[in-house]
Design a protein around this motif. Structure first.
Motif, PDB file in Angstrom:
ATOM      1  N   LYS A  12       0.835  -1.207   0.000  1.00 23.19           N
ATOM      2  CA  LYS A  12       0.000   0.000   0.000  1.00 23.19           C
ATOM      3  C   LYS A  12       0.871   1.259   0.000  1.00 23.19           C
ATOM      4  CE  LYS A  12      -3.723  -0.148   2.719  1.00 23.19           C
ATOM      5  NZ  LYS A  12      -4.613  -0.480   3.850  1.00 23.19           N
ATOM      6  N   ARG A  71      -9.630   5.663  -0.813  1.00 19.84           N
ATOM      7  CA  ARG A  71      -9.284   4.397  -0.147  1.00 19.84           C
ATOM      8  C   ARG A  71      -8.133   3.723  -0.865  1.00 19.84           C
ATOM      9  NH1 ARG A  71     -13.396   1.507   2.945  1.00 19.84           N
ATOM     10  NH2 ARG A  71     -11.972  -0.210   2.633  1.00 19.84           N
ATOM     11  N   THR A  72      -7.351   3.005  -0.098  1.00 20.63           N
ATOM     12  CA  THR A  72      -6.368   2.082  -0.638  1.00 20.63           C
ATOM     13  C   THR A  72      -6.556   0.784   0.113  1.00 20.63           C
ATOM     14  OG1 THR A  72      -4.814   3.884  -1.101  1.00 20.63           O
ATOM     15  CG2 THR A  72      -3.928   1.649  -1.103  1.00 20.63           C
ATOM     16  N   ASP A  73      -6.956  -0.245  -0.612  1.00 19.37           N
ATOM     17  CA  ASP A  73      -7.180  -1.562  -0.028  1.00 19.37           C
ATOM     18  C   ASP A  73      -6.223  -2.550  -0.682  1.00 19.37           C
ATOM     19  OD1 ASP A  73      -9.526  -0.967   1.648  1.00 19.37           O
ATOM     20  OD2 ASP A  73     -10.507  -0.584  -0.264  1.00 19.37           O
TER      21      ASP A  73
END
Length: 141
Positions: A12, A71-73
């Motif tokens: 991430k 968002r960063t998933d």
């Protein structure tokens, strides 16, 4: 963050760092996060081999463009060790004619292997917005 002890967290950070460098734009800095065999596929199936090519493409479409991350998933593929990272949010900037925008949705999918991004798939609303502005949209946005 250690790639071995926390591959998901590290991936991430790699992706967000790559995106930050890409937005400057700093294609050379962004390139430090990608593998030698990196493949980038833009909306519409356009393929690029690195950040410099995608920056050149963006320069034809936008006066300037940045990303507002929402968002960063990420998820680890236990079989391959690859980490699949998804970053989504809104593009904001100005079209070539100077008209500004801020609600152009995007979703980028990355595959990180061994601390390097090996592939990216990019989707956004730009083509639909351009069609709408040209009076060619099939439905209202």
């Amino acid at each position: 963050m250690d790639q071995n002890s926390d591959p998901v967290g590290a991936a991430k950070v790699i992706v967000e760092s790559y995106l930050e460098r890409s937005m400057v734009p700093d294609p050379e800095g962004a390139a430090t996060y990608i593998s030698d065999d990196f493949k980038l596929v833009f909306t519409g199936g356009r393929t690029f081999s690195g950040p410099a090519e995608s920056a050149d493409f963006n320069a034809k479409r936008y006066a300037w463009v940045k990303k507002n991350f929402l968002r960063t998933d990420a998820a680890l593929d236990d079989e391959t060790g690859d980490v699949h990272v998804y970053n989504t949010g809104y593009l904001f900037g100005a079209w070539k004619d100077g008209t500004t925008f801020e609600t152009n949705r995007y979703m980028d999918k990355f595959v990180v292997r061994g601390g390097k991004i090996i592939s990216t798939d990019v989707w956004n609303d730009s083509a639909e917005i351009i069609l709408h502005r040209a009076g060619l949209a099939e439905a209202e946005l």
